[in-house]
Enzyme design. Structure first.
Site, PDB file in Angstrom:
ATOM      1  N   GLU A  34      -8.640  32.474 -13.995  1.00 37.16           N
ATOM      2  CA  GLU A  34      -9.834  31.721 -14.858  1.00 37.16           C
ATOM      3  C   GLU A  34     -11.186  31.954 -14.074  1.00 37.16           C
ATOM      4  OE1 GLU A  34      -7.826  30.397 -12.600  1.00 37.16           O
ATOM      5  OE2 GLU A  34      -8.815  28.953 -11.548  1.00 37.16           O
ATOM      6  N   CYS A  73      -3.529  28.061  -7.318  1.00 38.75           N
ATOM      7  CA  CYS A  73      -3.823  27.475  -6.020  1.00 38.75           C
ATOM      8  C   CYS A  73      -3.429  26.467  -5.818  1.00 38.75           C
ATOM      9  CB  CYS A  73      -5.396  28.019  -5.897  1.00 38.75           C
ATOM     10  SG  CYS A  73      -5.931  28.131  -4.617  1.00 38.75           S
ATOM     11  N   HIS A 122      -7.301  32.933  -8.726  1.00 39.79           N
ATOM     12  CA  HIS A 122      -7.805  32.364  -9.600  1.00 39.79           C
ATOM     13  C   HIS A 122      -8.367  33.210 -10.960  1.00 39.79           C
ATOM     14  CE1 HIS A 122      -8.604  28.493  -7.882  1.00 39.79           C
ATOM     15  NE2 HIS A 122      -8.570  29.171  -6.693  1.00 39.79           N
TER      16      HIS A 122
HETATM   17  N1  GLN Z   1      -7.392  24.811  -0.134  1.00 43.42           N
HETATM   18  C1  GLN Z   1      -7.198  24.218  -1.314  1.00 43.42           C
HETATM   19  C2  GLN Z   1      -5.915  23.249  -1.045  1.00 43.42           C
HETATM   20  O1  GLN Z   1      -5.335  23.548  -0.241  1.00 43.42           O
HETATM   21  C3  GLN Z   1      -6.753  25.033  -2.700  1.00 43.42           C
HETATM   22  C4  GLN Z   1      -8.095  25.841  -2.931  1.00 43.42           C
HETATM   23  C5  GLN Z   1      -8.144  26.202  -4.447  1.00 43.42           C
HETATM   24  O2  GLN Z   1      -7.314  25.625  -5.050  1.00 43.42           O
HETATM   25  N2  GLN Z   1      -8.980  27.046  -4.883  1.00 43.42           N
HETATM   26  O3  GLN Z   1      -5.683  22.251  -1.854  1.00 43.42           O
END
Ligand code: GLN
Length: 203
Positions: free
Chosen positions: A173, A82, A171
């Site tokens: 995890e 992410c 995610h």
């Molecule tokens: N929205 C977050 C970002 O752009 C990422 C979200 C996440 O890591 N769960 O940094």
């Protein structure tokens, strides 16, 4: 094994890594990385999810940007989840986060829109099979270059890999399923890379 420890779901990754290593009969230690010397003698690095602008600013304040990028280019296995994927991407579409250009993808932050900015969907991952994808204000991978796409959601790539890099917009995890952590451990074993401390970004 290194885990960038500034912000985000660090402890969840640590738990999942230790469980995955047990499943694989491996004995690993997980080190939270917050400064340059923490980057010495690691065999892999996970950059967790969280807020990419915050994690990016901390990486820079602690002088880790060039170090992480150089270790990656030398073969250190890096998995970005992410926000972590945003940081290792080629283009983040956001001036506040300059991607490391390790993984040849372009992303768009927070692109699922307000109503479904967090959701769970079953994914079908190549080589792994069905997997529960937990998406939290996830980025969309808007363009892929030289990478293998391992899973899609709504026709958009959500898991990619190339050489020593893996990226997921979801995610793993946050589930009990450690198969992607095990995949990363396989990559770590295969690369057999150990960072030396001679790679501080000046080469
Ligand atoms: N929205 C977050 C970002 O752009 C990422 C979200 C996440 O890591 N769960 O940094």
């Amino acid at each position: 094994m290194g885990l960038l420890g500034f912000q985000g779901d660090v402890s969840e990754h640590k738990t999942a890594l230790l469980k995955a290593s047990k499943n694989r009969g491996m004995n690993i230690t997980v080190r939270e990385i917050r400064k340059d010397s923490d980057m010495n003698n690691i065999s892999g690095l996970i950059i967790p999810g969280g807020e990419s602008t915050t994690i990016y600013n901390l990486i820079n304040s602690y002088g880790l940007y060039a170090r992480i990028k150089n270790e990656g280019m030398n073969g250190l296995p890096i998995w970005g989840t992410c926000a972590g994927l945003i940081i290792i991407s080629k283009n983040t579409g956001d001036d506040r986060v300059i991607g490391m250009d390790l993984l040849d993808v372009e992303v768009e932050r927070n692109a699922y829109g307000r109503q479904i900015n967090s959701f769970i969907s079953e994914l079908d991952i190549s080589g792994i099979g069905k997997f529960e994808g937990v998406f939290i204000r996830a980025p969309v991978i808007s363009h892929v270059g030289d990478v293998e796409v391992m899973a899609y959601y709504n026709e958009k790539p959500v898991m990619v890999r190339h050489m020593n890099y893996i990226g997921t917009t979801f995610h793993p995890e946050l589930t009990d399923d450690t198969r992607i952590h095990e995949l990363f451990l396989d990559l770590v074993e295969r690369e057999g890379y150990t960072s030396t401390g001679n790679n501080k970004g000046d080469n």
